[in-house]
Each structure stands twice: as C-alpha cells, then as structure tokens.
Design a protein around this motif. Structure first.
Motif, mmCIF file in Angstrom:
data_model
loop_
_atom_site.group_PDB
_atom_site.id
_atom_site.type_symbol
_atom_site.label_atom_id
_atom_site.label_comp_id
_atom_site.label_asym_id
_atom_site.label_seq_id
_atom_site.Cartn_x
_atom_site.Cartn_y
_atom_site.Cartn_z
ATOM 1 N N ASP A 184 36.378 -28.040 56.057
ATOM 2 C CA ASP A 184 35.478 -27.275 55.201
ATOM 3 C C ASP A 184 34.187 -28.035 54.932
ATOM 4 O O ASP A 184 33.099 -27.446 54.875
ATOM 5 C CB ASP A 184 36.159 -26.920 53.883
ATOM 6 N N VAL A 185 34.300 -29.346 54.757
ATOM 7 C CA VAL A 185 33.112 -30.165 54.488
ATOM 8 C C VAL A 185 32.207 -30.208 55.719
ATOM 9 O O VAL A 185 30.975 -30.082 55.610
ATOM 10 C CB VAL A 185 33.530 -31.588 54.064
ATOM 11 N N ILE A 186 32.795 -30.368 56.902
ATOM 12 C CA ILE A 186 32.011 -30.388 58.133
ATOM 13 C C ILE A 186 31.333 -29.040 58.360
ATOM 14 O O ILE A 186 30.139 -28.974 58.698
ATOM 15 C CB ILE A 186 32.908 -30.754 59.334
ATOM 16 N N GLN A 187 32.076 -27.964 58.163
ATOM 17 C CA GLN A 187 31.488 -26.637 58.337
ATOM 18 C C GLN A 187 30.414 -26.374 57.277
ATOM 19 O O GLN A 187 29.420 -25.693 57.561
ATOM 20 C CB GLN A 187 32.577 -25.572 58.287
ATOM 21 N N PHE A 188 30.602 -26.905 56.093
ATOM 22 C CA PHE A 188 29.572 -26.775 55.064
ATOM 23 C C PHE A 188 28.303 -27.498 55.493
ATOM 24 O O PHE A 188 27.188 -27.014 55.255
ATOM 25 C CB PHE A 188 30.082 -27.327 53.732
ATOM 26 N N GLY A 189 28.454 -28.652 56.138
ATOM 27 C CA GLY A 189 27.292 -29.365 56.669
ATOM 28 C C GLY A 189 26.550 -28.534 57.707
ATOM 29 O O GLY A 189 25.316 -28.510 57.743
ATOM 30 N N HIS A 190 27.306 -27.832 58.555
ATOM 31 C CA HIS A 190 26.692 -26.936 59.543
ATOM 32 C C HIS A 190 25.958 -25.793 58.848
ATOM 33 O O HIS A 190 24.877 -25.379 59.281
ATOM 34 C CB HIS A 190 27.758 -26.383 60.489
ATOM 35 N N LEU A 191 26.553 -25.262 57.778
ATOM 36 C CA LEU A 191 25.923 -24.186 57.032
ATOM 37 C C LEU A 191 24.602 -24.647 56.416
ATOM 38 O O LEU A 191 23.577 -23.942 56.495
ATOM 39 C CB LEU A 191 26.867 -23.694 55.935
ATOM 40 N N LEU A 192 24.596 -25.834 55.814
ATOM 41 C CA LEU A 192 23.368 -26.370 55.236
ATOM 42 C C LEU A 192 22.288 -26.522 56.297
ATOM 43 O O LEU A 192 21.118 -26.195 56.073
ATOM 44 C CB LEU A 192 23.635 -27.726 54.576
ATOM 45 N N PHE A 193 22.688 -27.025 57.466
ATOM 46 C CA PHE A 193 21.717 -27.217 58.545
ATOM 47 C C PHE A 193 21.105 -25.878 58.957
ATOM 48 O O PHE A 193 19.892 -25.782 59.167
ATOM 49 C CB PHE A 193 22.381 -27.887 59.750
ATOM 50 N N GLU A 194 21.931 -24.841 59.088
ATOM 51 C CA GLU A 194 21.422 -23.538 59.516
ATOM 52 C C GLU A 194 20.481 -22.951 58.469
ATOM 53 O O GLU A 194 19.451 -22.352 58.823
ATOM 54 C CB GLU A 194 22.581 -22.587 59.780
ATOM 55 N N MET A 195 20.808 -23.106 57.193
ATOM 56 C CA MET A 195 19.916 -22.609 56.146
ATOM 57 C C MET A 195 18.605 -23.389 56.130
ATOM 58 O O MET A 195 17.546 -22.848 55.828
ATOM 59 C CB MET A 195 20.602 -22.699 54.778
ATOM 60 N N LEU A 196 18.669 -24.671 56.464
ATOM 61 C CA LEU A 196 17.480 -25.524 56.504
ATOM 62 C C LEU A 196 16.612 -25.252 57.727
ATOM 63 O O LEU A 196 15.392 -25.130 57.623
ATOM 64 C CB LEU A 196 17.917 -26.993 56.498
ATOM 65 N N ALA A 197 17.260 -25.134 58.889
ATOM 66 C CA ALA A 197 16.527 -25.060 60.154
ATOM 67 C C ALA A 197 16.191 -23.637 60.577
ATOM 68 O O ALA A 197 15.197 -23.404 61.279
ATOM 69 C CB ALA A 197 17.337 -25.749 61.260
ATOM 70 N N GLY A 198 17.042 -22.680 60.201
ATOM 71 C CA GLY A 198 16.865 -21.320 60.680
ATOM 72 C C GLY A 198 17.554 -21.070 62.002
ATOM 73 O O GLY A 198 17.363 -20.038 62.632
ATOM 74 N N TRP A 199 18.372 -22.015 62.422
ATOM 75 C CA TRP A 199 19.157 -21.852 63.650
ATOM 76 C C TRP A 199 20.409 -22.719 63.558
ATOM 77 O O TRP A 199 20.477 -23.656 62.775
ATOM 78 C CB TRP A 199 18.359 -22.211 64.899
ATOM 79 N N GLU A 200 21.406 -22.354 64.348
ATOM 80 C CA GLU A 200 22.696 -23.040 64.298
ATOM 81 C C GLU A 200 22.636 -24.416 64.941
ATOM 82 O O GLU A 200 21.933 -24.626 65.928
ATOM 83 C CB GLU A 200 23.769 -22.219 65.036
ATOM 84 N N LEU A 201 23.405 -25.317 64.388
ATOM 85 C CA LEU A 201 23.621 -26.614 65.010
ATOM 86 C C LEU A 201 24.609 -26.427 66.163
ATOM 87 O O LEU A 201 25.691 -25.880 65.980
ATOM 88 C CB LEU A 201 24.196 -27.581 63.974
ATOM 89 N N THR A 202 24.236 -26.846 67.362
ATOM 90 C CA THR A 202 25.085 -26.619 68.536
ATOM 91 C C THR A 202 25.989 -27.798 68.865
ATOM 92 O O THR A 202 26.868 -27.687 69.710
ATOM 93 C CB THR A 202 24.221 -26.300 69.766
ATOM 94 N N SER A 203 25.779 -28.926 68.197
ATOM 95 C CA SER A 203 26.617 -30.109 68.404
ATOM 96 C C SER A 203 27.522 -30.301 67.196
ATOM 97 O O SER A 203 27.361 -29.646 66.162
ATOM 98 C CB SER A 203 25.744 -31.352 68.620
ATOM 99 N N ALA A 204 28.486 -31.214 67.328
ATOM 100 C CA ALA A 204 29.448 -31.427 66.246
ATOM 101 C C ALA A 204 28.764 -31.916 64.968
ATOM 102 O O ALA A 204 29.161 -31.551 63.865
ATOM 103 C CB ALA A 204 30.517 -32.419 66.687
ATOM 104 N N GLU A 205 27.748 -32.724 65.114
ATOM 105 C CA GLU A 205 26.985 -33.207 63.976
ATOM 106 C C GLU A 205 25.519 -33.334 64.374
ATOM 107 O O GLU A 205 25.208 -33.451 65.562
ATOM 108 C CB GLU A 205 27.521 -34.550 63.479
ATOM 109 N N PRO A 206 24.608 -33.276 63.409
ATOM 110 C CA PRO A 206 23.188 -33.355 63.758
ATOM 111 C C PRO A 206 22.805 -34.748 64.226
ATOM 112 O O PRO A 206 23.515 -35.719 63.971
ATOM 113 C CB PRO A 206 22.492 -32.996 62.442
ATOM 114 N N LYS A 207 21.692 -34.830 64.911
ATOM 115 C CA LYS A 207 21.140 -36.125 65.310
ATOM 116 C C LYS A 207 20.177 -36.592 64.233
ATOM 117 O O LYS A 207 19.445 -35.803 63.643
ATOM 118 C CB LYS A 207 20.422 -36.007 66.661
ATOM 119 N N ARG A 208 20.179 -37.898 63.966
ATOM 120 C CA ARG A 208 19.318 -38.429 62.909
ATOM 121 C C ARG A 208 17.848 -38.101 63.154
ATOM 122 O O ARG A 208 17.111 -37.746 62.233
ATOM 123 C CB ARG A 208 19.517 -39.941 62.788
ATOM 124 N N GLU A 209 17.433 -38.246 64.414
ATOM 125 C CA GLU A 209 16.029 -37.960 64.722
ATOM 126 C C GLU A 209 15.710 -36.481 64.545
ATOM 127 O O GLU A 209 14.573 -36.101 64.261
ATOM 128 C CB GLU A 209 15.692 -38.404 66.150
#
Length: 267
Positions: A184-209
């Motif tokens: 749930d925490v990992i999927q929540f991180g994906h949700l935050l990224f999508e709300m921030l970026a406007g598109w889905e994260l396609t990898s397991a976790e975001p890249k720092r850069e």
C-alpha cells in the motif's frame, strides 16, 4: 459500458438501483483460484454484512456483492460517478471511453492543495481498513479513487479478499519481497507521483534525477521519504499520515463520522 478498466476479464454494466433510485455500476469478475475464502453461500452472506458495515467518509461503498455459482463469477455494485475517477481528472478524459483510448497522452499535474488533501484522505481510508482487520488493499491507484465534492473516496479495497492482483503488481513485486504490508505504501508513492507529474510511473520506483525536474518540492520530499529514506525501509501508513506535508490535509469529514460497530474482520 466500455471497458473502463485495464483488466480484460472484468466486465462493467451501468444499472439502475430502483430502491435508492440512483445509477450504479455492476462489475463481474471470475472467481480466483488464489482466493483465501470459500466460494459459498455462507461467505456471500458474511461479505454482504461486512461491506454494509464498512462505511467511512473516504471510502466508496460497496452497495452489494453476489456470487453467480454456475459461472464462477463474483458481482459487485458500486455507486456510479459520472465524473469518473481521479485518473480521468488527471488526464482530462471522458469516463465512458475505453481504457485504451483514455490515457494515451500526458495529463495535468494537480495542485499542492489537491495532492495534500487527496493523499491524506486516502491514507485515512487505508488506516481505517487496516483497523478493521482487512489485509493490505493492494489495489491503490488513481483509477480506484473518486473525487466527490472535493473529497477523495477509495474503491477497490474489496479486491484484497479475493486474491486478484492489480495491474501495478508485476512492476513492484520485487520491492515488496516478504513484507506484504509495504504494497500500500509503494502504491501510494506511485499515486503521489502521478498526481505530481500528470502521468504514471512506469518503473518500480522513481529515479532521483527524475524527481529533480519537479518544482513542487514538498511532494517530492514525501516521495523521497517513501522510496529513498535513510532507514532504507518503507515507512508505515502511520508514519506517512504523520508526515508534516499531510498534517494540514482536509479531514473535516471525520468530524461527522459515527464509527458504529468496531472489531476485527473474521472470515
């Protein structure tokens, strides 16, 4: 209705609830061999009682559940939301369009206030379900969140009882390892990224850069806290809801909430 979701074995129908005089969505899904509960009349009765008790300001209720024994199908009825899901809002898509057509272009980032409020409300919903003894939701994504009068409502939580895997699961399963509560925490991180970026994260976790390109620093800090914190462990839901970013989130819906019967879920 069109194929509104990504699961090929799931069917959607728009129906009318004559008793409540509202439109609803009926979904049918094949019974899973991975299901931990029995496919029986007794189970159906228990689930009807369970879902009738799971009433919370940040959950989209399950109006009914039924089993079609001769075809090994499970049916659910949820309220119909003509505005669509949070994903439809992010992508500015028409809810009734098919999944393949709706999300082909980049969407629009949400505001800091929206991300804070929706994120806090989703966390409260997850904590409520956990407090009722349900296993990890495992189906947290923007397509299972509906915004009603500015408030987020989590749906899909019933899937945790039936052994179905989410579309995101193959991407993140290596991160989960043996600790299923992290999903749930990992999927929540994906949700935050999508709300921030406007598109889905396609990898397991975001890249720092990748995160360095976003100006919404407070949200980036939360995503870093989830995926790259100093402990090299995923935070708990309690640690996330206590994060300074979410402290100001709108949870005014809890003021009028009557918790009703308490206790753990027993199946």
């Amino acid at each position: 209705m069109a194929e509104r979701g990504s699961r090929m074995d799931k069917q959607w129908f728009l129906v009318r609830d004559s008793k409540q005089e509202i439109d609803a969505v009926l979904t049918m899904v094949p019974w899973s061999s991975q299901c931990m509960i029995s496919f029986s009349k007794g189970t159906k009765k228990t689930l009807k009682e369970l879902f009738s008790l799971l009433q919370y300001p940040y959950l989209l209720p399950v109006m009914d559940v039924d089993f079609v024994f001769e075809h090994n199908l499970v049916m659910f009825i949820h309220p119909f939301r003509s505005a669509g899901s949070l994903k439809d809002i992010i992508y500015g898509s028409r809810p009734q369009s098919s999944w393949e057509d709706k999300y082909q272009v980049k969407g629009k980032s949400l505001s800091l206030t929206q991300i804070r409020n929706y994120g806090r409300q989703v966390l409260e919903a997850l904590l409520y379900l956990r407090g009722k003894g349900l296993p990890a939701c495992g189906h947290l994504h923007s397509g299972n969140i509906f915004i009603i009068n500015g408030t987020s409502k989590l749906s899909g939580f019933e899937n945790c009882l039936f052994g179905w895997k989410s579309r995101l699961y193959p991407t993140i399963k290596k991160l989960i390892k043996d600790k299923q509560d992290d999903i749930d925490v990992i999927q929540f991180g994906h949700l935050l990224f999508e709300m921030l970026a406007g598109w889905e994260l396609t990898s397991a976790e975001p890249k720092r850069e990748q995160l360095m390109n976003f100006r919404n620093i407070p949200v980036v800090e939360v995503i870093n806290f989830i995926f790259f914190n100093e402990n090299e462990m995923y935070p708990t839901l309690d640690e996330l809801v206590a994060h300074p970013f979410f402290r100001g989130g709108d949870v005014s819906g809890l003021k009028k909430f009557n918790p009703g019967p308490s206790g753990l879920v027993q199946m």
